[in-house]
Design an enzyme around this catalytic site. Structure first.
Site, PDB file in Angstrom:
ATOM      1  N   ASN A 132       0.927  -1.242   0.049  1.00 54.00           N
ATOM      2  CA  ASN A 132      -0.048   0.037   0.049  1.00 54.00           C
ATOM      3  C   ASN A 132       1.015   1.359  -0.006  1.00 54.00           C
ATOM      4  O   ASN A 132       1.352   1.667   0.978  1.00 54.00           O
ATOM      5  CB  ASN A 132      -1.001  -0.078   1.037  1.00 54.00           C
ATOM      6  CG  ASN A 132      -1.884   1.018   1.300  1.00 54.00           C
ATOM      7  OD1 ASN A 132      -1.793   1.839   0.369  1.00 54.00           O
ATOM      8  ND2 ASN A 132      -2.890   0.961   2.081  1.00 54.00           N
ATOM      9  N   ASP A 138      -7.278   4.261  -0.109  1.00 53.60           N
ATOM     10  CA  ASP A 138      -7.698   3.082  -0.111  1.00 53.60           C
ATOM     11  C   ASP A 138      -9.193   2.737  -0.475  1.00 53.60           C
ATOM     12  O   ASP A 138      -9.522   1.678  -0.717  1.00 53.60           O
ATOM     13  CB  ASP A 138      -7.391   2.543   1.297  1.00 53.60           C
ATOM     14  CG  ASP A 138      -6.001   2.157   1.756  1.00 53.60           C
ATOM     15  OD1 ASP A 138      -5.053   2.420   0.880  1.00 53.60           O
ATOM     16  OD2 ASP A 138      -5.545   1.969   2.937  1.00 53.60           O
ATOM     17  N   GLY A 157      -6.150  -2.423   0.429  1.00 49.36           N
ATOM     18  CA  GLY A 157      -5.612  -0.992   0.167  1.00 49.36           C
ATOM     19  C   GLY A 157      -4.031  -1.265  -0.808  1.00 49.36           C
ATOM     20  O   GLY A 157      -3.679  -0.148  -0.884  1.00 49.36           O
ATOM     21  N   ASP A 159      -1.792  -1.216  -3.949  1.00 49.92           N
ATOM     22  CA  ASP A 159      -2.095  -0.116  -5.040  1.00 49.92           C
ATOM     23  C   ASP A 159      -0.702  -0.083  -5.917  1.00 49.92           C
ATOM     24  O   ASP A 159       0.172  -0.903  -5.674  1.00 49.92           O
ATOM     25  CB  ASP A 159      -2.428   1.332  -4.597  1.00 49.92           C
ATOM     26  CG  ASP A 159      -1.294   1.644  -3.616  1.00 49.92           C
ATOM     27  OD1 ASP A 159      -0.536   1.442  -3.680  1.00 49.92           O
ATOM     28  OD2 ASP A 159      -1.912   2.746  -2.834  1.00 49.92           O
ATOM     29  N   ASP A 324      -7.372 -14.552 -18.920  1.00 52.35           N
ATOM     30  CA  ASP A 324      -8.243 -15.308 -17.945  1.00 52.35           C
ATOM     31  C   ASP A 324      -9.059 -16.317 -18.707  1.00 52.35           C
ATOM     32  O   ASP A 324      -9.717 -15.791 -19.567  1.00 52.35           O
ATOM     33  CB  ASP A 324      -8.824 -14.076 -16.862  1.00 52.35           C
ATOM     34  CG  ASP A 324      -9.704 -15.025 -15.934  1.00 52.35           C
ATOM     35  OD1 ASP A 324      -8.898 -15.786 -15.011  1.00 52.35           O
ATOM     36  OD2 ASP A 324     -11.068 -14.954 -15.723  1.00 52.35           O
ATOM     37  N   GLU A 353      -4.967 -18.939 -19.812  1.00 54.62           N
ATOM     38  CA  GLU A 353      -5.210 -19.950 -18.815  1.00 54.62           C
ATOM     39  C   GLU A 353      -6.406 -21.138 -19.350  1.00 54.62           C
ATOM     40  O   GLU A 353      -7.372 -20.749 -19.763  1.00 54.62           O
ATOM     41  CB  GLU A 353      -5.995 -19.190 -17.469  1.00 54.62           C
ATOM     42  CG  GLU A 353      -6.303 -20.223 -16.428  1.00 54.62           C
ATOM     43  CD  GLU A 353      -7.436 -19.508 -15.537  1.00 54.62           C
ATOM     44  OE1 GLU A 353      -7.350 -19.814 -14.200  1.00 54.62           O
ATOM     45  OE2 GLU A 353      -8.227 -18.581 -15.808  1.00 54.62           O
TER      46      GLU A 353
END
Length: 617
Positions: A132, A138, A157, A159, A324, A353
């Site tokens: 974070n 957040d 939170g 980032d 994905d 995937e």
């Protein structure tokens, strides 16, 4: 407006503000391989207007759908130069709406960018759980879910700034590329941290930062000679996506009379005996009620996804994509999507995937597969994931060797490489963000971690490691996904311990973490400097007493011997058996201990031990 505008100057008249809410892509580039661009124009009753463009930006086609709030405007971009242009929307009795649109100059050699490959070691991280860097961001007033570290499935939170702040740690570790789980906006009310239910695919989630922050992440990685892999989702969006809230066409997504879950039987995609209903439910069924399934057989959807992916590659200067649930998509649609990306960037790389448990079935999805060709199908997908090797690693540390068990599972996995068009372009891993944590699987046994990582880093393919494993992090998937996605210790200002720092520094890694880190750093950096394990040939021997030996070698004369002894007893190798692999080499330097070895008659191997030997004459 800063985050939405992405740096482009969009000029609206007073009337235009009431009519045009979005134009996507928000800008484009000159000199692209694709010589047309389809703009999605969204606004209240915009379809009641006719469209005209400047002479320098000729319109090829305007498509209207059953929803009057959409226009799809196709532009001939073959001769469009960088600059600002104008679209005009006209309707009898109404003021003209003028919309500016920009084309930008491309980076030099952008089309020839080199993607990730088998010289890389990929570090997979979940940004919400890594670090974070900006606690003030957040939570966000416009986003539904607020940060709460007490919830295993909540936002914590982490980032983009947190990732940037620790790039030197990752470089020191030996990672050469980052694969971050999705960073685009996900406005689900709960579990939004994973990012796979996106609500806006042109904007970074403001809790992670801005689009400009993402570009900075890419630039900072490139300064360090590292690469950025973008996690892309073609199969589904989140229910909160702004397009899902007001569909352009009913068939933009797959719909049933009642909610229908996918059956997850991806084998129906190539089963010659599959019932049509099974194949339909697999491909068109939704993962969960909050993830509408996109219809890639709809040309408008497919083109939107192609342009969005190209936009991110070009805008953020990406080095690769991870897709994905690749095999859940419409087969022909995802092949067209992949080919469009690879046509635009011929040296790029995309890994899909394909979570299957049979080498032939996985190989079906790799570009130029002879198995796929039997059904006249080619995905054009360069890289697939070696889930069968992952499955083997899930078992071998709790088995004694039998005919088809123990480390023989690993040997047999590579025997099946004849299925793959390109075995060197396969992602190899012991774990990821969806599987059991490896260190939990082996109950924190450091020697087993060393064996697994020695294999991942020296066999064929592209190694991928999961954040935190390099410090011995554990987590039990049986307790929920949150347990395999713990916060990296030291990533938050309030953390009492900082595992990004060495043991010698205050509140740095403890002794347990330090042994994992030091081993990982040595191994990962050795791999980075040794091309023979990037693309050298593989020679393997049938395992004996749960001990597996293989060699990597190349035309330049480099040769490495790898020994994995999963037996709980010391063993002695008769080196005459390995004459072919040794190829006249009588000496070697063992990486992990630093010992010089004589390789003439026999070689003792300690129990539960890996050896990586650089051979010398």
């Amino acid at each position: 407006m800063k985050n939405f505008s992405l740096g482009i100057l969009l000029v609206f008249s007073v009337m235009a503000q009431a009519q045009i809410a979005r134009v996507e892509p928000p800008f484009w580039w000159e000199g692209m391989q694709r010589d047309s661009l389809q703009l999605l124009v969204y606004g209240k009753d915009i379809a009641s207007y006719e469209v005209d463009a400047s002479a320098e930006m000729p319109i090829l086609e305007v498509t209207k759908t059953e929803n009057p709030n959409y226009l799809f405007v196709t532009i001939n971009t073959a001769s469009v130069a960088a600059g600002d242009y104008e679209l005009r929307f006209q309707k009898e009795g109404s003021p003209q709406i003028k919309q500016s649109y920009s084309f930008k100059e491309r980076r030099e050699h952008s089309a020839l960018r080199k993607g990730f490959d088998n010289a890389d070691l990929i570090y997979l991280l979940m940004p919400d759980r890594f670090a974070n860097g900006n606690p003030a961001g957040d939570s966000h007033p416009k986003m539904a879910e607020k940060a709460d570290r007490t919830k295993p499935g909540g936002r914590h939170g982490g980032d983009i700034k947190g990732i940037i702040d620790h790039l030197d740690y990752l470089k020191d570790l030996g990672a050469t590329a980052i694969w971050s789980t999705p960073l685009c906006e996900d406005d689900d009310k709960t579990y939004s941290y994973h990012g796979y239910a996106q609500s806006d695919v042109y904007n970074i989630d403001p809790r992670y930062g801005s689009n400009e922050d993402y570009v900075q992440l890419s630039a900072e990685l490139h300064k360090r000679g590292m690469k950025l892999i973008h996690d892309y989702v073609t199969n589904h969006w989140g229910l909160q996506h702004w397009i899902i809230q007001d569909l352009p066409t009913r068939d933009w997504i797959h719909q049933f009379d009642a909610f229908t879950n996918t059956n997850h039987r991806m084998t129906t995609q190539f089963d010659p005996y599959a019932a049509q209903i099974d194949q339909k439910i697999y491909e068109e069924g939704w993962f969960v009620p909050t993830m509408p399934d996109l219809n890639q057989s709809n040309p408008l959807v497919l083109n939107y996804l192609i342009q969005n992916a190209i936009w991110w590659v070009e805008y953020a200067d990406l080095d690769g994509l991870r897709v994905d649930t690749y095999s859940y998509n419409h087969k022909q649609g995802i092949a067209k999507w992949t080919k469009a990306l690879m046509d635009e960037y011929p040296n790029f790389n995309i890994v899909g995937e394909v979570w299957l448990h049979d080498s032939a079935q996985i190989a079906y999805w790799q570009k130029d597969s002879k198995i796929g060709a039997l059904q006249d199908y080619n995905t054009h997908l360069p890289t697939v994931m070696d889930f069968t090797l992952h499955d083997a690693l899930d078992k071998i540390f709790v088995e004694e060797e039998q005919w088809d068990q123990g480390v023989t599972r690993v040997y047999e996995n590579f025997v099946n490489d004849f299925f793959y068009p390109n075995p060197n372009n396969i992602l190899v891993f012991a774990e990821n963000h969806d599987t059991q944590r490896f260190n939990t699987r082996v109950k924190g046994a450091f020697e087993d971690y060393k064996l697994a990582m020695s294999l991942i880093c020296t066999t064929r393919g592209i190694p991928q490691v999961y954040y935190g494993s390099e410090i011995g992090m554990q987590g039990d998937k049986n307790k929920g996904d949150g347990d395999i996605r713990h916060d990296f210790p030291g990533g938050w200002p309030a953390d009492k311990q900082n595992a990004f720092l060495p043991q010698s520094e205050k509140n740095g890694r403890n002794a347990y973490q330090e042994q994992y880190f030091n081993f990982s750093k040595k191994l990962f950096n050795w791999r980075k400097a040794n091309p023979v394990v990037h693309s050298g040939k593989l020679l393997q021997y049938v395992p004996d007493k749960n001990l597996y030996v293989y060699f990597r070698y190349n035309a330049e004369g480099d040769r490495v011997m790898v020994i994995l002894n999963l037996n709980r007893k010391k063993q002695t190798l008769d080196l005459k058996r390995f004459t072919e692999g040794l190829a006249g080499h009588k000496q070697g330097l063992e990486l992990l201990t630093g010992k010089a070895l004589q390789l003439t008659d026999t070689l003792p191997v300690m129990p539960r031990t890996s050896m990586i030997i650089n051979l010398t004459r």
